[in-house]
Design a protein around this motif. Structure first.
Motif, short mmCIF file in Angstrom:
data_model
loop_
_atom_site.label_atom_id
_atom_site.label_comp_id
_atom_site.label_asym_id
_atom_site.label_seq_id
_atom_site.Cartn_x
_atom_site.Cartn_y
_atom_site.Cartn_z
N GLY A 4 -6.89 -8.39 2.00
CA GLY A 4 -7.60 -7.14 1.77
C GLY A 4 -9.06 -7.20 2.14
N PRO A 15 0.83 -1.21 0.00
CA PRO A 15 0.00 0.00 0.00
C PRO A 15 0.87 1.25 0.00
N LYS A 49 -13.14 -2.81 8.61
CA LYS A 49 -12.05 -2.16 9.34
C LYS A 49 -12.30 -2.17 10.85
N THR A 92 -12.73 -5.74 -1.82
CA THR A 92 -11.30 -5.91 -1.65
C THR A 92 -10.54 -4.83 -2.40
N PRO A 93 -9.42 -4.37 -1.83
CA PRO A 93 -8.65 -3.34 -2.52
C PRO A 93 -8.11 -3.85 -3.85
N ASN A 141 -9.69 -1.16 2.21
CA ASN A 141 -11.02 -1.72 1.93
C ASN A 141 -12.08 -0.65 2.16
N ASP A 183 -3.42 -10.69 -1.79
CA ASP A 183 -4.06 -9.37 -1.83
C ASP A 183 -5.55 -9.48 -1.53
N ARG A 184 -6.18 -10.52 -2.07
CA ARG A 184 -7.63 -10.63 -1.92
C ARG A 184 -8.03 -11.05 -0.51
N HIS A 194 -2.69 -2.90 4.34
CA HIS A 194 -3.36 -3.24 3.09
C HIS A 194 -4.88 -3.23 3.26
N MET A 195 -5.39 -3.85 4.32
CA MET A 195 -6.83 -3.93 4.49
C MET A 195 -7.45 -2.57 4.82
N HIS A 246 -0.51 -6.57 6.45
CA HIS A 246 -1.93 -6.94 6.38
C HIS A 246 -2.83 -5.76 6.77
#
Length: 517
Positions: A494, A283, A374, A514-515, A368, A490-491, A364-365, A361
């Protein structure tokens, strides 16, 4: 307090309501929301995941109403005070004058929070072990409030203002210490199989309860033990992997600060390795600091840990806290802490806490777009992910010596031992002494670290098994995924920190939440 930790605006000035009436009212509201949302229809598959995520959290809270931690454990109150005053200055997401003003407002509420602690603790429910843990933390309160927090303020005038405002709160901590020293209680820290299994099935959405989890932990330990015997022969010339690990642990940094510096270097190295192998999408703007653990955590946390940026903010700066010892530890106790952070172990621990573990992690998340992902997450995913990536890096060749490979497996066998001990402590009749012996002989923990670990398990039932349980489930989901390794990472990461059943649903379809990457 929770809203502020998440990064929601408008709550930094208050700790919240810790009275018995407030806890009781929240429990009623949780039960009401569970009833209302259980009949909610979802418009899309991603909406259904969001709904089921919230429902899993609500079911867990409703189940735990029969095990009220606010009547059992001083940590409920102490953690709120410590984190709400420490984290804002560590993260520094607002101008310093605003941070100080909010802290002064919160300091004024500390006496009321600690008074609620004294009023709410039930001598028939509170366990002596939990009260002793709370007492150890409470004893750090005066120094923390009057010295540690003001020292984090750069402006001398603001620092002095904060130190002055801290004195009434520090006196409240003195009163709580005296109270806890004389508090006679006879409650049990054992949760029991029924509630433990309910949490596994209804909050974590696993298809099994405590008994099967215990068996899984034992089987995993036995399998890892066999593998470690083979690696130990290459690392130390004997199949006795405990003896080899004991020898490897003698190679450690000479001081606590040297340990922090070596972890910082290892964090840079693992980040570059993950990037060079193209294992995940990084990210934009992420940054991981490597710092000594906070003073107030040192009496109760013997291992490395991570502080994520508030998920509702734009920050992508997290902190890898290196496990420093309390100031009153003896030279030998400090040496033992250094031994459990040996140079052979550092690569696994750094990967777990930073790249592509917790820091990657959670950074990256944060991209979302679904707010609920979150706000709610489970350690069975977040800790499972961090252990999963240790195995991933082993597969990718990061642990490139027999010593680091054995240490990697030792980190994993340690998590298998955690499953066995946590379930046996809370659902069977394993004693604390038996648990400490098990952790010191079935994993490469020093006696002091084993004591701290077992104390943590008694205070935090169901959390310790989350690491290996989650890692095994994520690995199983990966085997069925149709796509590249990077796309899978990633999936699934994310998508959030979802219960494993929901994580599997999130990667089995394209997914709106997902991002990109």
């Amino acid at each position: 307090m929770v809203a502020s930790q998440l990064g929601a605006d408008g709550y930094d000035h208050t700790l919240g309501d810790f009275t018995a009436a407030a806890f009781t009212a929240r429990a009623r509201e949780e039960a009401g929301w569970l009833e209302r949302l259980s009949t909610l229809e979802a418009a899309t598959p991603d909406d259904a995941i969001d709904r089921d995520l919230v429902l899993s959290q609500l079911r867990g809270w409703v189940a735990l109403a029969s095990w009220p931690d606010w009547r059992r454990d001083p940590a409920v109150y102490l953690s709120a005070v410590f984190t709400s005053l420490f984290n804002p200055f560590q993260q520094r997401l607002k101008p310093e004058p605003e941070l100080v003003a909010a802290a002064v407002s919160r300091l004024a509420e500390v006496p009321g929070v600690l008074a609620a602690c004294r009023a709410n603790l039930d001598p028939d429910l509170a366990a002596p072990l939990l009260v002793r843990r709370g007492l150890d933390q409470a004893r750090t309160g005066r120094r923390f409030l009057t010295r540690t927090v003001p020292s984090m303020v750069r402006d001398p005038a603001l620092s002095a203002r904060l130190a002055e405002a801290a004195e009434p709160a520090a006196r409240a901590f003195d009163e709580l210490v005296a109270f806890l020293e004389g508090f006679a209680c006879g409650g049990d820290w054992r949760m029991g199989e029924r509630l433990y299994s309910t949490l596994l099935r209804e909050r974590e959405l696993l298809g099994y309860g405590a008994a099967e989890l215990h068996e899984k932990g034992g089987a995993a330990w036995a399998s890892l033990d066999e593998r470690m015997r083979e690696v130990a022969r290459r690392a130390g010339g004997t199949a006795d992997w405990r003896a080899v690990m004991e020898s490897l642990m003698d190679d450690h940094p000479p001081t606590l600060e040297a340990m922090r510096a070596e972890y910082e270097a290892e964090t840079r190295r693992v980040r570059e390795f993950v990037r060079s192998r193209d294992l995940v999408t990084f990210p934009e703007g992420e940054k991981c600091l490597v710092l000594p653990s906070a003073e107030y955590t040192r009496p109760v946390a013997a291992v490395a840990h991570y502080l994520a940026p508030p998920p509702l903010t734009s920050s992508r700066t997290g902190v890898f806290f290196v496990p420093f010892t309390p100031d009153d530890f003896t030279e030998e106790e400090v040496r033992q802490r250094l031994r459990t952070n040996s140079r052979a172990q550092m690569p696994s621990i750094a990967a777990h806490e930073t790249y592509p573990g917790h820091h990657w992690h959670l950074s990256h998340m944060a991209g979302n777009p679904r707010t609920v992902r979150k706000v709610f997450r489970t350690p069975y995913f977040s800790e499972g992910w961090a252990l999963y990536v240790e195995k991933l890096l082993h597969e990718q060749g990061y642990f490139d010596t027999p010593a680091t490979e054995l240490a990697h497996l030792d980190c994993r066998v340690f998590r298998a031992a955690r499953i066995v001990v946590d379930t046996a402590l809370h659902c069977d009749d394993m004693s604390i002494e038996q648990a400490e012996t098990f952790m010191a002989t079935k994993a490469s923990l020093t006696p002091g670290t084993a004591r701290a670990e077992v104390s943590r398990y008694c205070a935090w039932p169901t959390q310790a098994p989350s690491y290996l349980t989650g890692a095994l489930e994520i690995d199983r989901i990966r085997q069925a995924y149709q796509g590249s390794l990077k796309a899978f990472h990633d999936r699934i990461a994310g998508a959030g920190g979802l219960p494993l059943g929901l994580a599997e649903r999130a990667v089995s379809r394209p997914g709106e939440g997902t991002p990109a990457g």
